[in-house]
Structure formats: structure tokens, C-alpha cells
Design a protein around this motif. Structure first.
Motif, PDB file in Angstrom:
ATOM      1  N   VAL A 255       0.836  -1.204   0.000  1.00  0.00           N
ATOM      2  CA  VAL A 255       0.000   0.000   0.000  1.00  0.00           C
ATOM      3  C   VAL A 255       0.868   1.250   0.000  1.00  0.00           C
ATOM      4  CG1 VAL A 255      -1.627   1.361   1.369  1.00  0.00           C
ATOM      5  CG2 VAL A 255      -1.994  -1.092   1.085  1.00  0.00           C
ATOM      6  N   LEU A 256       1.885   1.276   0.838  1.00  0.00           N
ATOM      7  CA  LEU A 256       2.769   2.443   0.906  1.00  0.00           C
ATOM      8  C   LEU A 256       3.474   2.670  -0.426  1.00  0.00           C
ATOM      9  CD1 LEU A 256       4.368   1.962   4.452  1.00  0.00           C
ATOM     10  CD2 LEU A 256       2.498   3.500   3.797  1.00  0.00           C
ATOM     11  N   GLY A 257       3.870   1.573  -1.090  1.00  0.00           N
ATOM     12  CA  GLY A 257       4.537   1.694  -2.379  1.00  0.00           C
ATOM     13  C   GLY A 257       3.646   2.285  -3.451  1.00  0.00           C
ATOM     14  N   LEU A 258       2.332   2.111  -3.315  1.00  0.00           N
ATOM     15  CA  LEU A 258       1.391   2.666  -4.282  1.00  0.00           C
ATOM     16  C   LEU A 258       1.216   4.168  -4.123  1.00  0.00           C
ATOM     17  CD1 LEU A 258      -1.443  -0.039  -4.200  1.00  0.00           C
ATOM     18  CD2 LEU A 258       0.150   0.391  -6.073  1.00  0.00           C
ATOM     19  N   PHE A 259       1.429   4.673  -2.903  1.00  0.00           N
ATOM     20  CA  PHE A 259       1.090   6.062  -2.624  1.00  0.00           C
ATOM     21  C   PHE A 259       2.284   6.998  -2.489  1.00  0.00           C
ATOM     22  CE2 PHE A 259      -2.846   3.961  -1.456  1.00  0.00           C
ATOM     23  CZ  PHE A 259      -3.803   4.862  -1.892  1.00  0.00           C
ATOM     24  N   PHE A 260       3.469   6.457  -2.221  1.00  0.00           N
ATOM     25  CA  PHE A 260       4.594   7.339  -1.915  1.00  0.00           C
ATOM     26  C   PHE A 260       5.779   7.096  -2.835  1.00  0.00           C
ATOM     27  CE2 PHE A 260       2.360   6.877   2.187  1.00  0.00           C
ATOM     28  CZ  PHE A 260       2.033   8.211   2.391  1.00  0.00           C
ATOM     29  N   ASP A 261       6.385   8.183  -3.284  1.00  0.00           N
ATOM     30  CA  ASP A 261       7.625   8.131  -4.047  1.00  0.00           C
ATOM     31  C   ASP A 261       8.783   8.257  -3.061  1.00  0.00           C
ATOM     32  OD1 ASP A 261       6.300   8.008  -6.512  1.00  0.00           O
ATOM     33  OD2 ASP A 261       6.056  10.186  -6.522  1.00  0.00           O
ATOM     34  N   ASP A 262       9.293   7.148  -2.630  1.00  0.00           N
ATOM     35  CA  ASP A 262      10.352   7.154  -1.626  1.00  0.00           C
ATOM     36  C   ASP A 262      11.151   5.866  -1.738  1.00  0.00           C
ATOM     37  OD1 ASP A 262      11.888   8.020   0.507  1.00  0.00           O
ATOM     38  OD2 ASP A 262      10.156   8.629   1.692  1.00  0.00           O
ATOM     39  N   SER A 263      12.273   5.806  -1.034  1.00  0.00           N
ATOM     40  CA  SER A 263      13.104   4.606  -1.096  1.00  0.00           C
ATOM     41  C   SER A 263      12.448   3.463  -0.344  1.00  0.00           C
ATOM     42  CB  SER A 263      14.486   4.891  -0.504  1.00  0.00           C
ATOM     43  OG  SER A 263      14.378   5.088   0.899  1.00  0.00           O
ATOM     44  N   LEU A 264      12.778   2.243  -0.742  1.00  0.00           N
ATOM     45  CA  LEU A 264      12.217   1.064  -0.086  1.00  0.00           C
ATOM     46  C   LEU A 264      12.599   1.024   1.385  1.00  0.00           C
ATOM     47  CD1 LEU A 264      10.742  -1.640  -0.178  1.00  0.00           C
ATOM     48  CD2 LEU A 264      12.861  -2.710  -0.950  1.00  0.00           C
ATOM     49  N   THR A 265      13.812   1.456   1.701  1.00  0.00           N
ATOM     50  CA  THR A 265      14.274   1.426   3.095  1.00  0.00           C
ATOM     51  C   THR A 265      13.398   2.323   3.965  1.00  0.00           C
ATOM     52  OG1 THR A 265      16.545   1.033   2.386  1.00  0.00           O
ATOM     53  CG2 THR A 265      16.227   1.845   4.624  1.00  0.00           C
ATOM     54  N   ARG A 266      13.105   3.518   3.476  1.00  0.00           N
ATOM     55  CA  ARG A 266      12.275   4.439   4.249  1.00  0.00           C
ATOM     56  C   ARG A 266      10.824   3.966   4.329  1.00  0.00           C
ATOM     57  NH1 ARG A 266      13.331   9.642   5.148  1.00  0.00           N
ATOM     58  NH2 ARG A 266      11.460  10.391   4.080  1.00  0.00           N
ATOM     59  N   LEU A 267      10.307   3.400   3.257  1.00  0.00           N
ATOM     60  CA  LEU A 267       8.952   2.857   3.301  1.00  0.00           C
ATOM     61  C   LEU A 267       8.869   1.669   4.257  1.00  0.00           C
ATOM     62  CD1 LEU A 267       7.819   2.994  -0.441  1.00  0.00           C
ATOM     63  CD2 LEU A 267       7.284   4.591   1.410  1.00  0.00           C
ATOM     64  N   ASN A 268       9.925   0.864   4.292  1.00  0.00           N
ATOM     65  CA  ASN A 268       9.939  -0.285   5.190  1.00  0.00           C
ATOM     66  C   ASN A 268       9.935   0.173   6.648  1.00  0.00           C
ATOM     67  OD1 ASN A 268      10.136  -3.304   5.216  1.00  0.00           O
ATOM     68  ND2 ASN A 268      11.932  -2.842   6.473  1.00  0.00           N
ATOM     69  N   ALA A 269      10.677   1.253   6.943  1.00  0.00           N
ATOM     70  CA  ALA A 269      10.692   1.794   8.302  1.00  0.00           C
ATOM     71  C   ALA A 269       9.304   2.296   8.691  1.00  0.00           C
ATOM     72  CB  ALA A 269      11.721   2.922   8.397  1.00  0.00           C
ATOM     73  N   LEU A 270       8.634   2.969   7.760  1.00  0.00           N
ATOM     74  CA  LEU A 270       7.272   3.441   8.006  1.00  0.00           C
ATOM     75  C   LEU A 270       6.331   2.266   8.225  1.00  0.00           C
ATOM     76  CD1 LEU A 270       5.384   5.902   8.090  1.00  0.00           C
ATOM     77  CD2 LEU A 270       5.154   5.715   5.596  1.00  0.00           C
ATOM     78  N   LYS A 271       6.511   1.221   7.432  1.00  0.00           N
ATOM     79  CA  LYS A 271       5.703   0.001   7.572  1.00  0.00           C
ATOM     80  C   LYS A 271       5.887  -0.619   8.951  1.00  0.00           C
ATOM     81  CE  LYS A 271       7.458  -3.741   7.191  1.00  0.00           C
ATOM     82  NZ  LYS A 271       8.338  -4.857   6.835  1.00  0.00           N
ATOM     83  N   GLN A 272       7.114  -0.627   9.448  1.00  0.00           N
ATOM     84  CA  GLN A 272       7.386  -1.217  10.764  1.00  0.00           C
ATOM     85  C   GLN A 272       6.575  -0.507  11.838  1.00  0.00           C
ATOM     86  OE1 GLN A 272       8.986  -3.962  10.906  1.00  0.00           O
ATOM     87  NE2 GLN A 272      11.105  -3.882  10.238  1.00  0.00           N
TER      88      GLN A 272
END
Length: 257
Positions: free
Chosen positions: A168-185
């Protein structure tokens, strides 16, 4: 008083779950069926498992604290959505009859196994479609609903939640995978802690199991972190996928016999 052998088996399953979560994810596909195999009713097993493994999510969030820099506004919008979703999922679990949950368990386990199987493809897709930047308040507001719905699933059952939230985060945000993964955590932590706190008052937490499993999961997670460089996470993940599919099919067949 539970027999020591049952507590020991539950502890071993939780330690394995903690280690697998640290290495590849999908540890709940080990610990939840283990409780059911020990004779714990499925809803009580799900609730006890959620409470027991909750501390492990905190470790994952703290490990990526530095990658949350510049994401304060996202956190303020999406973590509450995860918390609300986790509570709603917990309410659904307690309100829907045990018979319905019994029917859904095979589907949920197989879904979790499939999500784990396609985890790499989801991450590759996110890498191809995201860039290095992306604090976007409007996107955060729009993403709050699907993140919350993902958390409802997490509060209701749990396995596969991290994969769903990351997608879901990957669909909405233009950001690095590392930062999206931290947000996911952080979102996953909020959803699971919220559901776990709600479950504390359900009267369905089997505390001897929960306490032993919580300690064991923390130990397993620490071991997993130490041996991460020596084990191929991909092979381990596919092993857990195979175990999950086998267990899911077992529960499915059991419905008809």
C-alpha cells in the motif's frame, strides 16, 4: 496449570517465529498453528499469539529508527490509522463467531503464505516505481484509509500484514524502499499493539503460553539477528511458504472430514 511440555513446545515455536521474523518474515505461520496443535481453540490461539509476539514488532521499529527522518507527518497520519484498524480487527475477531473464524482460518493461512511468496516481487515493483524523495501530505491523507483497512486484517488475524502495508505504501509514496519499510514497521507495530491491548481485556489470553512465548520470541529474534548473515533469507522464506501452504491445506481438508 499447563504441563511443562506444552509450555516448552509453545516456547520453541515462538522462538522459531521470532528468528524467522528477524530473517525473512512469516513467523506467525509457525507459532499460531503450534498453539492450535496443542489444543488451544483457534480464536484464543490467535489472540494469545498476537499478544505474545507483539514485543518483536517493537524491535523491528527501533532497528530502523534512523530511516524515519523526515517522515513525521506520515507517521502522525498513518500510525493512528493503523491503530484504529488494529482495534477494529480485534473487535471483529471477538464479535464474529468462532465457527466463522474456523472456516476462515485455512483461507487466511493460505493468503499469508501467498503474500510471503510474492514478497520479493512486491519489493521489486516498489523499487521500480519509487524514487528518492517523497513527503506528500495529501498522499498521506489518501493512504490512511487503505492502511487502516490493512490494519483491520492485521488485528483480525495478522500473518501477511507487513507485506500488505508495504505494498500500500509503495502505491502512494515516491520514496526509497528502506524508508517505506521503516514506516511500515511503525504502522505494523501500532496495529499489533492496539489489537494486543484490546485483547488483554477479552479474557481469552492464555497467559502461561503468552509469557513463555513472548520471552522465547525475543530470544529467537536476537538469535535471528546474529545469524542473519549466515542464512539465505530467500530459502528460509520459501521453506516457511511451503510450511504455510501445507498447514493451510491441512486446515482446509479438516473442514470436510
Amino acid at each position: 496449570m499447563l504441563p511443562g511440555s506444552e509450555l516448552a513446545l509453545a516456547g520453541l515455536a515462538a522462538a522459531a517465529a521470532g528468528m524467522v521474523n528477524a530473517l525473512a518474515g512469516g513467523g506467525t505461520l509457525i507459532s499460531f498453528p503450534a498453539l492450535v496443535a496443542l489444543g488451544v481453540p483457534e480464536v484464543a490461539a490467535n489472540i494469545t499469539n498476537t499478544v505474545a509476539l507483539c514485543p518483536g514488532y517493537l524491535g523491528g521499529a527501533l532497528a530502523q529508527k534512523k530511516d524515519l527522518a523526515g517522515q513525521k507527518k506520515r507517521l502522525l497520519l498513518l500510525v493512528p490509522a493503523g491503530i484504529i484498524g488494529g482495534i477494529v480487527g480485534g473487535i471483529l475477531l471477538l464479535c464474529i463467531s468462532e465457527q466463522v473464524f474456523h472456516l476462515l482460518v485455512p483461507v487466511l493461512i493460505l493468503l499469508a503464505a501467498v503474500l510471503l511468496a510474492v514478497q520479493d516481487r512486491i519489493r521489486d515493483w516498489i523499487r521500480r516505481h519509487t524514487g528518492p524523495d517523497g513527503a506528500d501530505d495529501r498522499r498521506s491523507r489518501i493512504a490512511a484509509l487503505p492502511v487502516g483497512l490493512s490494519a483491520v486484517y492485521g488485528g483480525y488475524f495478522g500473518p501477511g500484514l507487513s507485506v500488505i502495508v508495504l505494498a500500500v505504501l509503495g502505491l502512494f509514496f515516491d520514496d526509497s524502499l528502506t524508508r517505506l519499510n521503516a514506516l511500515k514497521q511503525c504502522i505494523s507495530l501500532g496495529a499489533n499493539v492496539a489489537a494486543a491491548v484490546f485483547f488483554l481485556f477479552s479474557g481469552l489470553v492464555l497467559w502461561p503460553f503468552a509469557l513463555v512465548m513472548a520471552a522465547s520470541a525475543l530470544i529467537g529474534g536476537a538469535i535471528g539477528g546474529r545469524i542473519a548473515s549466515r542464512i539465505d533469507p530467500g530459502r528460509l522464506r520459501w521453506t516457511i511458504v511451503a510450511i504455510g501452504i501445507t498447514i493451510g491445506l491441512y486446515f482446509l481438508i479438516r473442514l470436510f472430514i
